[in-house]
Design a protein around this motif. Structure first.
Motif, PDB file in Angstrom:
ATOM      1  N   GLY A 198      98.724  66.518  77.612  1.00 44.30           N
ATOM      2  CA  GLY A 198      99.279  67.838  77.320  1.00 44.30           C
ATOM      3  C   GLY A 198      99.962  67.813  75.967  1.00 44.30           C
ATOM      4  O   GLY A 198     100.751  66.912  75.681  1.00 44.30           O
ATOM      5  N   ILE A 199      99.639  68.783  75.123  1.00 35.65           N
ATOM      6  CA  ILE A 199     100.213  68.850  73.774  1.00 35.65           C
ATOM      7  C   ILE A 199     101.038  70.132  73.657  1.00 35.65           C
ATOM      8  O   ILE A 199     100.516  71.236  73.830  1.00 35.65           O
ATOM      9  N   GLY A 200     102.312  69.983  73.370  1.00 35.82           N
ATOM     10  CA  GLY A 200     103.165  71.127  73.076  1.00 35.82           C
ATOM     11  C   GLY A 200     103.290  71.274  71.574  1.00 35.82           C
ATOM     12  O   GLY A 200     103.666  70.325  70.884  1.00 35.82           O
ATOM     13  N   ALA A 201     102.964  72.445  71.065  1.00 35.81           N
ATOM     14  CA  ALA A 201     102.923  72.653  69.616  1.00 35.81           C
ATOM     15  C   ALA A 201     103.608  73.957  69.234  1.00 35.81           C
ATOM     16  O   ALA A 201     103.455  74.967  69.933  1.00 35.81           O
ATOM     17  N   ALA A 202     104.338  73.933  68.127  1.00 30.00           N
ATOM     18  CA  ALA A 202     105.026  75.131  67.654  1.00 30.00           C
ATOM     19  C   ALA A 202     104.013  76.067  66.998  1.00 30.00           C
ATOM     20  O   ALA A 202     103.555  75.801  65.895  1.00 30.00           O
ATOM     21  N   GLY A 203     103.659  77.127  67.684  1.00 29.58           N
ATOM     22  CA  GLY A 203     102.701  78.079  67.136  1.00 29.58           C
ATOM     23  C   GLY A 203     102.103  78.946  68.214  1.00 29.58           C
ATOM     24  O   GLY A 203     102.428  78.827  69.404  1.00 29.58           O
ATOM     25  N   PHE A 204     101.227  79.836  67.805  1.00 33.93           N
ATOM     26  CA  PHE A 204     100.526  80.711  68.739  1.00 33.93           C
ATOM     27  C   PHE A 204      99.311  79.980  69.293  1.00 33.93           C
ATOM     28  O   PHE A 204      98.393  79.626  68.555  1.00 33.93           O
ATOM     29  N   VAL A 205      99.298  79.754  70.597  1.00 26.36           N
ATOM     30  CA  VAL A 205      98.193  79.076  71.266  1.00 26.36           C
ATOM     31  C   VAL A 205      97.388  80.112  72.038  1.00 26.36           C
ATOM     32  O   VAL A 205      97.962  80.947  72.745  1.00 26.36           O
ATOM     33  N   ASP A 206      96.073  80.070  71.928  1.00 23.50           N
ATOM     34  CA  ASP A 206      95.240  81.105  72.536  1.00 23.50           C
ATOM     35  C   ASP A 206      95.258  81.040  74.057  1.00 23.50           C
ATOM     36  O   ASP A 206      95.804  80.120  74.665  1.00 23.50           O
ATOM     37  N   GLU A 207      94.625  82.056  74.683  1.00 21.56           N
ATOM     38  CA  GLU A 207      94.676  82.183  76.136  1.00 21.56           C
ATOM     39  C   GLU A 207      93.945  81.069  76.878  1.00 21.56           C
ATOM     40  O   GLU A 207      94.174  80.843  78.066  1.00 21.56           O
ATOM     41  N   THR A 208      93.062  80.344  76.182  1.00 18.21           N
ATOM     42  CA  THR A 208      92.347  79.229  76.820  1.00 18.21           C
ATOM     43  C   THR A 208      93.111  77.915  76.694  1.00 18.21           C
ATOM     44  O   THR A 208      92.642  76.887  77.154  1.00 18.21           O
TER      45      THR A 208
END
Length: 313
Positions: free
Chosen positions: A62-72
């Motif tokens: 699992g990768i948590g990233a600062a940004g907008f992540v898409d619905e998939t």
């Protein structure tokens, strides 16, 4: 025991670790974040995962990233402090490590970690507010992480608090984070010191000048009774309380969790937030009062939350 690897990607560092089903970190590491290169970032994350996977039997990443992540939960549409633009991070890392990968917004991952293993334990409806340079957030409703239609929900810091107010880096003005964040606290303290030098003796001694005052100085001066610093925390508490009351009117959570760097000084403002929240809540006196709790897991919440979300993919 099912193990996963959680990765928390920031602008300057990548924290990663092996997470068990109880939220414990069995082994962890830290690497420099090559923020300016998407290709180097994917390789660095993959190398960190490979390092841990060689010593532990893990089932997913699992990768948590600062940004907008898409619905998939696979593509990073945009990251303000990283070079990601429409970046297929799940595919890139997955191909490199040969494991299932889930990508999630970092504030969502932090909120999930606190909900599952930290201050949100026992609640099914939780709103987590991370108060740092700006304001991030994550929402759990009915035990499910709320992501929105396109995966970009819970950008709490960009609710408009003051129409036509202070300019925000998001391109709008008057956003909540311009009044209720660590940056806002610092700006308020500097303004107070400028207007009332006599009441800012501790602040000015620590900073050397108004311009030299930093965030840590505001906290230290407030603990010493500095009038200007205490007034800055009072302002922060009021703005936080108003935002939480507004969210309660829409989401009706059982508890709010305040995390992020500023939560380290929660003793200076959280009781005031609770008082102001109760006073500003719509329908006050005729509804249950949501608890306002301080985050428990610190910087580990994002890493643990990302790892747990990979398990629940």
């Amino acid at each position: 025991m099912a193990l996963t690897i959680g990765v928390d990607v920031g602008g300057t560092k990548i924290a990663y670790g092996v997470v068990d089903e109880h939220g414990a970190i069995l082994e962890r590491g830290l690497r420099h974040s090559p923020a300016g290169s998407p290709e180097k970032m994917a390789l660095t994350i993959a190398d960190a995962v490979t390092e841990l996977a060689a010593r532990h039997s893990v089932e997913a990443v699992g990768i948590g990233a600062a940004g907008f992540v898409d619905e998939t939960r696979s593509i990073i549409r945009f990251a303000p402090n990283l070079a990601w633009r429409e970046e297929p991070l799940r595919e890139k890392v997955g191909e490199l490590v040969g494991l299932p990968v889930v990508v999630e917004n970092d504030a969502n991952a932090m909120a999930w970690g606190e909900y599952r293993f930290g201050a949100g334990r026992g609640e099914s409806h939780v709103v987590c507010v991370t108060v740092g340079t700006g304001i991030g957030g994550g929402i759990v409703l009915g035990g499910e992480l709320y992501r929105g239609r396109w995966g970009m929900g819970a950008e709490l810091g960009h609710m408009q608090a003051v129409p036509g107010g202070r300019a925000c880096g998001c391109g709008n003005s008057g956003c909540w984070e311009r009044y209720a964040s660590g940056s806002a606290l610092l700006m308020e303290a500097r303004n107070n010191a400028q207007a009332d030098p006599a009441g800012a003796a501790h602040l000015l001694r620590l900073g050397g000048s108004v311009e030299g005052i930093q965030g840590e100085h505001v906290t230290e001066a407030a603990r010493q009774g500095d009038r200007a610093a205490l007034a800055a925390f009072e302002s922060l508490a009021g703005w936080l309380a108003q935002g939480l009351a507004d969210m309660a009117a829409v989401l009706d959570p059982g508890c709010f969790i305040i995390g992020g760097g500023v939560s380290g000084a929660a003793d200076l403002f959280v009781d005031r937030v609770r008082e102001e929240f109760a006073a500003r809540l719509t329908g006050r006196g005729h509804r249950p009062l949501a608890e306002i709790r301080v985050a428990e897991m610190g910087p580990a919440a994002g890493l643990v939350g990302a790892g747990d979300l990979a398990r629940l993919r």
